[in-house]
Motif scaffolding. Sequence first.
Motif, mmCIF file in Angstrom:
data_model
loop_
_atom_site.group_PDB
_atom_site.id
_atom_site.type_symbol
_atom_site.label_atom_id
_atom_site.label_comp_id
_atom_site.label_asym_id
_atom_site.label_seq_id
_atom_site.Cartn_x
_atom_site.Cartn_y
_atom_site.Cartn_z
ATOM 1 N N GLY A 67 -7.091 -1.414 3.287
ATOM 2 C CA GLY A 67 -5.725 -1.501 3.774
ATOM 3 C C GLY A 67 -5.694 -1.937 5.224
ATOM 4 N N TRP A 73 2.777 1.602 -3.423
ATOM 5 C CA TRP A 73 1.914 2.086 -4.506
ATOM 6 C C TRP A 73 1.580 3.567 -4.323
ATOM 7 C CZ3 TRP A 73 0.829 0.641 -9.205
ATOM 8 C CH2 TRP A 73 0.959 -0.692 -9.580
ATOM 9 N N SER A 113 2.374 6.122 -7.188
ATOM 10 C CA SER A 113 1.276 6.905 -7.757
ATOM 11 C C SER A 113 1.611 8.395 -7.713
ATOM 12 C CB SER A 113 -0.025 6.626 -7.004
ATOM 13 O OG SER A 113 -0.420 5.291 -7.153
ATOM 14 N N ASN A 120 -5.620 1.967 -6.723
ATOM 15 C CA ASN A 120 -4.973 2.460 -5.512
ATOM 16 C C ASN A 120 -5.320 3.919 -5.249
ATOM 17 O OD1 ASN A 120 -2.877 0.457 -4.199
ATOM 18 N ND2 ASN A 120 -2.912 0.046 -6.386
ATOM 19 N N GLY A 169 -9.595 -3.470 0.258
ATOM 20 C CA GLY A 169 -9.051 -2.227 -0.270
ATOM 21 C C GLY A 169 -8.890 -1.129 0.765
ATOM 22 N N ARG A 187 -8.819 3.795 -3.773
ATOM 23 C CA ARG A 187 -8.740 3.302 -2.400
ATOM 24 C C ARG A 187 -8.181 4.361 -1.463
ATOM 25 N NH1 ARG A 187 -6.300 -2.836 -3.330
ATOM 26 N NH2 ARG A 187 -8.272 -3.813 -3.938
ATOM 27 N N THR A 202 0.829 -1.204 0.000
ATOM 28 C CA THR A 202 0.000 0.000 0.000
ATOM 29 C C THR A 202 0.868 1.260 0.000
ATOM 30 O OG1 THR A 202 -1.783 -1.125 1.193
ATOM 31 C CG2 THR A 202 -1.762 1.281 1.277
#
Length: 742
Positions: free
Chosen positions: A546, A59, A63, A502, A544, A505, A56
Motif C-alpha cells: 500500500g 477494501w 472486508s 486484502n 501490496g 496484505r 485500500t
Amino acid sequence: MGLDNLMTLAKASRWNELEQQWMATVESLPPDALTAELLAPLETAVKGGQGTLAETLGWAWLSAAKSKATADAALLIARELLMRLPSGEDLRAEVLTLYRQTHADEKYLEHWVEASGLVGGKSVKRALRFLDVGLKLKPGAFLLHRTEDEPAELLEADPKSDTFVIRTPRRSQTLSADQLIDAYGIISGDDFRVLQILRPDRIKELVANDPESLLMGIARGHRNRIDRDELKLLLSPKYIPLDQWTNWWNKARDAIKKSKHLRIEGRSPMMILFEPKGMTLEAETWAAFEKADSPRAWLELVEGYLRETRGKDAKRDPAFLEKIQSTLVAHARRFTKHEPLNAFATSLITERLAGEGLPVHAEAHGVAIEMLKAVKKPAVLVIDLPDAALWSLALPTVKQALPEKWPEVYAELMRAAPVGQLDTLGKSLEEAGRGDLIPPRIEAALAAPADHGDLVMWVWRGPGIKTPIPAPPRLELFNRILSLVGTARQRTGQAERGADVNALRAKVRAGLSHRDYAGYRELLGQIDQSMALAFRRQIERSDGLGPVVQEEMMTILREYFPGLYAKVKLPQWEEEGVLYVTRQGYKVRQAELDELVNVKMRENAKAIGAAAELGDLSENSEYKFALEERDLLRARVAQIQSEISIAKIMEAEDLPEDHVGIGHRVRLDPASSSGDPIELTILGPWESDLARRIFSYQTPLARRVLGKKIGDAITLPLEGTEYSMVIAAFEPAIDAAVVKAV
C-alpha cells in the motif's frame, strides 16, 4: 477522534494519518454502518490523486463489513464503493457475488445481471440502478415517473421476452426493460402519490380505519415531513368533510403518539415527521434477530445492541436480554445433534453477554463444553468460529472441557489464531510446561507463510514468550514477508484476488508497522548500503504494502542510508546492488524459487513432523537429516530471493550502440594477420555457459571487453594464452536463440 476527523485529514492531504485512523474507525463502527462520513474521505482521496490508497481503505471497510455484517449490509457498502473508486473490476465481481447471496431465490437474477451490463463494463451507476429496479419488477409493483412525477402500476412482467405492461392514469403501455427502467423508479404502494391517482378507494379506507398508515404514505411523498395545515388542505374537503376534520385530527394525533414511526414536532407550524427506522432499539433488534439464522448474524445483533446501550445515559432492558439468551439457548440445543459448530458458536454468544456483567444460562455454558468433549478435532470448532471476537471466550472453555489434552488443542489453534491471541496461547502452553509444542507450529507456518499470515507476522513482531523459536534470520524472514505482498505472491498463486488478498496484505502491513516499524528499523541497523539498495528495490516492487506503508518504509530507509539516493553515474557492470539478467533467466530462477517454497519446503516440513512423531529425537537419524535438508533449502531460498530482489531484466532496445555492453555478442579479430576470429557473448551470471563462450559480465575476461568500441585493441586470456585482439563488431545477444539455450 470521530468520523468527522477523517474528512479533516483527507482535506489536509494527511494520508498516513488518514489510513491509521481509518483502520481503527472501521473496526469500531457498527458492522452495517453505511455513512457519508466514510464515503466523503474516499472521494477526496481519489480527487487528490490517491486512488490506490482509496481502494485500500475501501477494501478494508468492505472486508470488515463482510466478516461482521449481513450480506445485505455488505452489498450496500460495496455498491457505494463501486461508484467511487477508480479501479472497479474486483469490486464489480464482489458486488455480483453479494447480489447472488442476497437474491439466491430470485428466478431471473442472472438475466438481470447480464442485462444490467455490470459484468460487461457499462456505466456503474446505470448498471446498479438497472439491476435494483429490474429485480423488483413484479406484477403489482408501483412505479413513479422520474421526471413527470406520475405513478404507474406494473400489470405484467416477462423478463425473458423483455415485455412489461404498465397502467398509468392516462393509458396502458407495453415497454421493454430498458424503456421502463430509464423512465421509472420503484415506489411504495402506500405512497400518497400512488393512492391519490391509482388507488383512491384505498384513501377512504385508510381515513376511516388506519390514520397512521395514511399519514406515513403522505409523508413519504413529502420527503418524510408535512405540516398540519398542508395536510388539511390535502385531505379536506376532498376526503374528509370540513365539519369532521377536528374529530379526525384528534384521532390521527392519538395514532401518532402510539406510532413507532411518526412524531409531532413544533406548534406553529406543527410538523408531522416520518421516521422509517422509528422502532425502539429492542424492537428493531428483536425483529432482525428473529429473521437471522446464523451465529454470525446473532453475534452482530448482540454486539450492536451492547454498543448502542453502552454509555452513561444508556439503559439496557433486562427482560429483553433474558429473551435473547433464552432464544440462543434454544438454538444451541437445536444445533447440538447435527450442527455442532453452530451450537458451539451460539453458546459462546451467551458468554459474550457475561463479559458485560450479565447473567448467563448454565445450560448454554454446558453446551459449549459438551461440544468440545464430543468432537474428534476440537480445534476445528474454534478455528471455524465466525468471528475472531469469540476466540477470547472459546479459549477458557477449551481448558475447562479438555483438562488433559488442551495443550495439544492450543498448539493446533496457533496455526489459525488471530495475532492478538497468539501470545495468550503461547504463554498458556509455557505455563503448562508444554512450550515444546510451539516450535513445530512455527516451522509449518514458515514453510507456507501465505497460509499462516498471523503466525508469521507474530514471529516478525517478536513473540512474548520465553521458548526459543526456530525463526530464520531476520533478513530471510523479511524477504519471505515481502514475497507475500509483491510480485512473488502474485506469481506463486498462494492467495486469490479480492478480499482474501486484502486481508493478507492488511496483516503484513500491521505487522511491519508494529511499534513504529521496530523490527524493520532493527534490521536496517544490521545491513550495509548494498543490501539497503536491494531493500529499496524490493519495497518498490511490493505493491501490496500500500502507498502509505511503502512511503513510510522508504522514508525510514532514507534516514538510515541517506547516501543511497545520491546519484553517481557508473558503468552498468560496476553498479552495486544490481544483477543484470535476461527475461528467460529471470523466469527460470522464479520457477526454481517456486519449486523450493511451494513443494520442497512443504515436503520437508511434513518430513520433520513425521520424523518427530517417531520419538527420541537424540537418536533419530531421519529427524536430523530432515533438519539438515531444511537448513540447505533455507539457504538456497535466501540466496535466490536475494538475487531476485536486485535482478534487472535486460532488453535489446536498452543496449548501448557506441560500445560493448552487457547483453552483446562480440566478434574479435586477431591484431595480426594470423589467427582466427573469436566470438563471445556477455550476459548475466545466471546465463553463463563457458562451452558456448557465454560469459558472465562479472568475470575478469568480460570486464576486458565491456566498454570498448569498434577498433579498440585488447589482450584476451583464452585457454592459457594471451591473444591480442581487436573489437571488430558487436550486436544484441538477447534473442530467442540465446534465451532458449539458458
